[in-house]
Design a protein around this motif. Structure first.
Motif, PDB file in Angstrom:
ATOM      1  N   ALA A  76      45.491  45.002  28.115  1.00  0.00           N
ATOM      2  CA  ALA A  76      44.180  44.704  28.696  1.00  0.00           C
ATOM      3  C   ALA A  76      43.857  43.224  28.559  1.00  0.00           C
ATOM      4  CB  ALA A  76      43.106  45.551  28.021  1.00  0.00           C
ATOM      5  N   LEU A  77      44.193  42.636  27.409  1.00  0.00           N
ATOM      6  CA  LEU A  77      43.952  41.212  27.212  1.00  0.00           C
ATOM      7  C   LEU A  77      44.743  40.382  28.218  1.00  0.00           C
ATOM      8  CD1 LEU A  77      44.008  40.954  23.312  1.00  0.00           C
ATOM      9  CD2 LEU A  77      42.013  40.952  24.825  1.00  0.00           C
ATOM     10  N   ALA A  78      45.952  40.845  28.536  1.00  0.00           N
ATOM     11  CA  ALA A  78      46.768  40.129  29.512  1.00  0.00           C
ATOM     12  C   ALA A  78      46.136  40.186  30.901  1.00  0.00           C
ATOM     13  CB  ALA A  78      48.172  40.717  29.549  1.00  0.00           C
ATOM     14  N   VAL A  79      45.598  41.339  31.263  1.00  0.00           N
ATOM     15  CA  VAL A  79      44.992  41.508  32.587  1.00  0.00           C
ATOM     16  C   VAL A  79      43.750  40.625  32.739  1.00  0.00           C
ATOM     17  CG1 VAL A  79      43.773  43.136  34.084  1.00  0.00           C
ATOM     18  CG2 VAL A  79      45.877  43.831  32.941  1.00  0.00           C
ATOM     19  N   PHE A  80      42.938  40.547  31.674  1.00  0.00           N
ATOM     20  CA  PHE A  80      41.663  39.840  31.769  1.00  0.00           C
ATOM     21  C   PHE A  80      41.682  38.462  31.106  1.00  0.00           C
ATOM     22  CE2 PHE A  80      40.442  44.376  31.954  1.00  0.00           C
ATOM     23  CZ  PHE A  80      39.814  44.368  33.192  1.00  0.00           C
ATOM     24  N   ALA A  81      42.861  37.942  30.837  1.00  0.00           N
ATOM     25  CA  ALA A  81      42.971  36.672  30.122  1.00  0.00           C
ATOM     26  C   ALA A  81      42.221  35.535  30.802  1.00  0.00           C
ATOM     27  CB  ALA A  81      44.442  36.299  29.949  1.00  0.00           C
ATOM     28  N   LEU A  82      42.230  35.514  32.133  1.00  0.00           N
ATOM     29  CA  LEU A  82      41.603  34.425  32.879  1.00  0.00           C
ATOM     30  C   LEU A  82      40.295  34.839  33.542  1.00  0.00           C
ATOM     31  CD1 LEU A  82      44.825  32.950  34.544  1.00  0.00           C
ATOM     32  CD2 LEU A  82      43.743  32.286  32.392  1.00  0.00           C
ATOM     33  N   ASP A  83      39.757  35.981  33.149  1.00  0.00           N
ATOM     34  CA  ASP A  83      38.520  36.487  33.751  1.00  0.00           C
ATOM     35  C   ASP A  83      37.332  36.157  32.845  1.00  0.00           C
ATOM     36  OD1 ASP A  83      36.433  37.909  34.866  1.00  0.00           O
ATOM     37  OD2 ASP A  83      37.661  39.642  35.377  1.00  0.00           O
ATOM     38  N   PRO A  84      36.450  35.245  33.249  1.00  0.00           N
ATOM     39  CA  PRO A  84      35.316  34.856  32.401  1.00  0.00           C
ATOM     40  C   PRO A  84      34.303  35.973  32.199  1.00  0.00           C
ATOM     41  CG  PRO A  84      35.099  33.911  34.595  1.00  0.00           C
ATOM     42  CD  PRO A  84      36.465  34.528  34.533  1.00  0.00           C
ATOM     43  N   ALA A  85      34.376  37.031  33.035  1.00  0.00           N
ATOM     44  CA  ALA A  85      33.424  38.133  32.913  1.00  0.00           C
ATOM     45  C   ALA A  85      33.846  39.155  31.864  1.00  0.00           C
ATOM     46  CB  ALA A  85      33.260  38.833  34.259  1.00  0.00           C
ATOM     47  N   PHE A  86      35.062  38.973  31.296  1.00  0.00           N
ATOM     48  CA  PHE A  86      35.550  39.931  30.294  1.00  0.00           C
ATOM     49  C   PHE A  86      35.024  39.572  28.921  1.00  0.00           C
ATOM     50  CE2 PHE A  86      38.789  41.053  27.077  1.00  0.00           C
ATOM     51  CZ  PHE A  86      38.693  42.433  27.177  1.00  0.00           C
ATOM     52  N   LYS A  87      34.535  40.583  28.201  1.00  0.00           N
ATOM     53  CA  LYS A  87      34.019  40.394  26.851  1.00  0.00           C
ATOM     54  C   LYS A  87      34.409  41.621  26.028  1.00  0.00           C
ATOM     55  CE  LYS A  87      29.818  38.682  24.616  1.00  0.00           C
ATOM     56  NZ  LYS A  87      30.302  37.301  24.489  1.00  0.00           N
TER      57      LYS A  87
END
Length: 250
Positions: free
Chosen positions: A154-165
């Motif tokens: 999951a961290l890999a998928v959202f690594a560049l997504d600023p909306a992920f927290k």
């Protein structure tokens, strides 16, 4: 376990497990269309229902291999039966479930002769029924099986997504805010003391979790590349013949 739906409108989700032996607090779900993408708890039963849905998805699960051809797969307590390449197979959503299942499995070999290994298996479902196709598999070392945390995907998928927290960063931010209020009145005095190394203060205040996240991403991106091809290597086919896979109806 790692599950991600593919191009699904209205239910574009990602689910992962955290290597916890807990049906209620092991799985997290992320709704990818939400403005703030934050993991939320999801129960084991609901996860099972999503796995069985005829929706296109990628799935990473775990397989138990043994040297006992008479092992009774139906004696499982923590496994899940899934159709893979036309055959029903016993799989596990998390390596810890496979390890905890060993005392419950009925096998014919003496305990001192019984051997097993755990594989990580990548599957894909094009959305026609609940049958999955195996894309890759590899044997895990004992330390990997005991400590595998599928949150890394999951961290890999959202690594560049600023909306992920994620949960940890949210808790970290709250703790920092409270800590800043407590320390605010003392900061000036501390910085003015000759014995204090300002470089060390800056280093300690720097967040290192983001660096660790990108290190994890770099180390695991190759796993996603394995989903890009449905070609199975000769080595994989040979290894399947050498190991006993817990399949039903062969």
């Amino acid at each position: 376990m790692y599950l991600e739906t593919l191009d699904v409108r209205g239910k574009d989700i990602l689910i992962y497990s955290q290597n916890r032996f807990d049906r209620d607090d092991n799985f997290r779900i992320i709704y990818k269309r939400e403005p703030v993408k934050q993991p939320k708890p999801i129960g084991y039963t609901e996860v099972c229902n999503i796995v069985k849905e005829p929706v296109a998805k990628n799935l990473i699960v775990y397989r138990l291999l043994s040297n006992d051809p008479q092992l009774d797969a139906y004696s499982t307590k923590y496994g899940f039966f899934l159709e893979i390449d036309g055959a029903v197979e016993l799989i596990y959503f998390d390596p810890i479930y496979a390890i905890k299942d060993l005392p419950h499995l009925k096998f014919s070999k003496p305990v001192d002769q019984f051997r097993f290994k755990i594989q990580q298996v990548g599957l894909t479902n094009i959305g026609r029924g609940s049958n999955y196709t195996e894309i890759y598999s590899f044997d895990m070392r004992a330390s990997e099986a005991k400590n595998q945390n599928d949150k890394i995907f999951a961290l890999a998928v959202f690594a560049l997504d600023p909306a992920f927290k994620d949960e940890e960063s949210a808790a970290h931010d709250t703790e920092n805010e409270l800590g800043n209020l407590r320390e605010e009145s003392r900061t000036a005095d501390v910085l003015n003391k000759p014995s204090v190394d300002k470089n060390k203060i800056d280093f300690k205040s720097e967040r290192t979790d983001e660096k660790e996240t990108f290190k994890i991403v770099k180390d695991n991106l190759s796993v996603f590349d394995l989903f890009k091809s449905t070609l199975k290597s000769e080595a994989l086919e040979k290894r399947k013949k050498e190991n006993i896979i817990l399949k039903l109806g062969d």
